[in-house]
Scaffold this active site. Structure first.
Site, PDB file in Angstrom:
ATOM      1  N   ASN A  24       0.436  -1.234  -0.193  1.00  0.00           N
ATOM      2  CA  ASN A  24       0.311  -0.212   0.201  1.00  0.00           C
ATOM      3  C   ASN A  24       0.888   1.528  -0.035  1.00  0.00           C
ATOM      4  OD1 ASN A  24       0.555   1.108   2.667  1.00  0.00           O
ATOM      5  ND2 ASN A  24      -0.627  -0.910   3.837  1.00  0.00           N
ATOM      6  N   ASN A  73      -8.257  -7.962   9.764  1.00  0.00           N
ATOM      7  CA  ASN A  73      -8.637  -8.256   8.387  1.00  0.00           C
ATOM      8  C   ASN A  73      -8.789  -9.865   7.928  1.00  0.00           C
ATOM      9  OD1 ASN A  73      -5.393  -5.207   7.696  1.00  0.00           O
ATOM     10  ND2 ASN A  73      -8.036  -4.965   7.808  1.00  0.00           N
ATOM     11  N   ARG A  92       0.121 -11.656   2.316  1.00  0.00           N
ATOM     12  CA  ARG A  92      -0.412 -11.815   3.573  1.00  0.00           C
ATOM     13  C   ARG A  92      -1.427 -13.582   3.448  1.00  0.00           C
ATOM     14  NH1 ARG A  92      -3.632  -7.028   5.829  1.00  0.00           N
ATOM     15  NH2 ARG A  92      -3.646  -8.475   8.226  1.00  0.00           N
ATOM     16  N   ARG A 139      -8.888  -3.559  -2.510  1.00  0.00           N
ATOM     17  CA  ARG A 139      -8.709  -4.576  -1.513  1.00  0.00           C
ATOM     18  C   ARG A 139      -9.815  -5.575  -2.076  1.00  0.00           C
ATOM     19  NH1 ARG A 139      -4.474  -4.780   1.530  1.00  0.00           N
ATOM     20  NH2 ARG A 139      -2.543  -3.278   1.461  1.00  0.00           N
ATOM     21  N   HIS A 168      -8.695   0.312   2.540  1.00  0.00           N
ATOM     22  CA  HIS A 168      -9.265  -0.359   3.049  1.00  0.00           C
ATOM     23  C   HIS A 168     -10.757   0.659   3.592  1.00  0.00           C
ATOM     24  CE1 HIS A 168      -6.608  -4.058   4.539  1.00  0.00           C
ATOM     25  NE2 HIS A 168      -7.831  -4.333   3.700  1.00  0.00           N
ATOM     26  N   ASP A 170     -12.400   0.160   6.508  1.00  0.00           N
ATOM     27  CA  ASP A 170     -11.778   1.190   8.051  1.00  0.00           C
ATOM     28  C   ASP A 170     -10.660   2.205   8.168  1.00  0.00           C
ATOM     29  OD1 ASP A 170      -9.121  -0.297   7.727  1.00  0.00           O
ATOM     30  OD2 ASP A 170     -10.091  -2.164   9.373  1.00  0.00           O
ATOM     31  N   ALA A 256       2.565   0.879   8.568  1.00  0.00           N
ATOM     32  CA  ALA A 256       2.066   0.275   7.669  1.00  0.00           C
ATOM     33  C   ALA A 256       0.783   0.226   7.124  1.00  0.00           C
ATOM     34  CB  ALA A 256       2.014  -1.494   8.351  1.00  0.00           C
ATOM     35  N   CYS A 262      -7.344  -1.027  12.121  1.00  0.00           N
ATOM     36  CA  CYS A 262      -6.942  -2.416  12.517  1.00  0.00           C
ATOM     37  C   CYS A 262      -6.190  -3.554  13.128  1.00  0.00           C
ATOM     38  CB  CYS A 262      -5.661  -1.677  10.968  1.00  0.00           C
ATOM     39  SG  CYS A 262      -5.908  -0.845   9.947  1.00  0.00           S
TER      40      CYS A 262
END
Length: 278
Positions: A24, A73, A92, A139, A168, A170, A256, A262
């Protein structure tokens, strides 16, 4: 909050957290997180949440999975169902079986979308009242969000995210209660802005400079709202509406692309969600 209801949140210690890849716009391997400071900041968030009466459950950190710390996530929790993430980025995907095993061990019904469908859990799927607000494009994909609505039998409003910095939902939207939410309008297209305005009577806008500090990436515990530092206007707005804001430094995780929300996954649903579990 309802009487005798103790909120429960899943977190993962940052033992192996670091910027090991770039998926990202916030991530830069040359701008590495300070590991000791990250641990201190994570523990500070835990202390605030514990002080608010939250029961913290822990995932075991795993070397080589630095983003396991971002538990939001892992899945979308609906009652005792865990609808698992399938990550768009291969870096991930090693998190997926570990998280599924944790949910099975703790009595959740683990459900997965069909192969080829990308969905990134509570990072992109948040209830506001009875309606599931779902982010897509960067995503999660839109068909996945529609499938989530079909799986749980609930109305879902898919909203396209248009700024890669807010990859995202959120990162740019936070439900506070039924009919009330924090948001950053610049993360949504015209349709998304109109849809949210029609659906949610009280939208508290966050200024661009505070959105860039991850003001929207907040944890809501009843009338308490926990954010990172650097959100003074949002905190004033929250106080004026009867909320109690709390701030804690999370700079090393923002490197990050993540902050308070998150780093947490509500395991029990939220007052804002008000979903039916029968």
């Amino acid at each position: 909050m309802a009487a005798n209801h103790q909120p429960r949140i899943l977190m993962c210690p940052p033992d192996y957290y670091g910027i090991e890849y770039e998926i990202n716009p916030w991530m830069n391997r040359e701008r590495q997180a300070d590991h000791e400071l990250a641990i201190e900041q994570w523990e500070g968030l835990v202390a605030i949440l514990s002080g608010l009466g939250v029961e913290i459950s822990l995932l075991t950190p795993v070397q080589g999975l630095p983003d396991l710390v971002f538990t939001a996530n892992a899945a979308m929790i609906y009652g005792r169902r865990a609808i698992m993430a399938h990550f768009r980025h291969h870096q991930r995907r090693g998190e997926e079986p570990l998280c599924a095993a944790w949910f099975r061990k703790h009595g959740y019904a683990v459900e997965q979308l069909p192969e080829g469908r990308f969905f990134e859990g509570a990072g992109d799927a948040l209830f506001c009242g009875e309606t599931l607000i779902a982010g897509y494009r960067i995503r999660s994909d839109v068909r996945s969000q529609q499938m989530i609505g079909e799986l749980i039998g609930r109305e879902v409003i898919p909203l396209e995210l248009i700024d890669d910095h807010y990859y995202h939902l959120d990162t740019c939207f936070c439900p506070l209660a039924a009919g009330e939410a924090i948001w950053f309008p610049g993360a949504f297209d015209d349709y998304g802005r109109r849809a949210l305005a029609e659906l949610i009577p009280t939208l508290i806008p966050v200024a661009a400079e505070e959105a860039q500090s991850f003001a929207c990436n907040a944890v809501v515990v009843g009338r308490n709202v926990v954010t990172t530092t650097g959100c003074p206007q949002l905190h004033r707005d929250l106080k004026s509406r009867g909320y109690t804001p709390h701030e804690t430094a999370l700079s090393e995780f923002i490197k990050a692309g993540g902050s308070a929300k998150c780093l947490t996954l509500r395991l029990d649903g939220e007052e804002a969600a008000a979903w039916k579990t029968t």
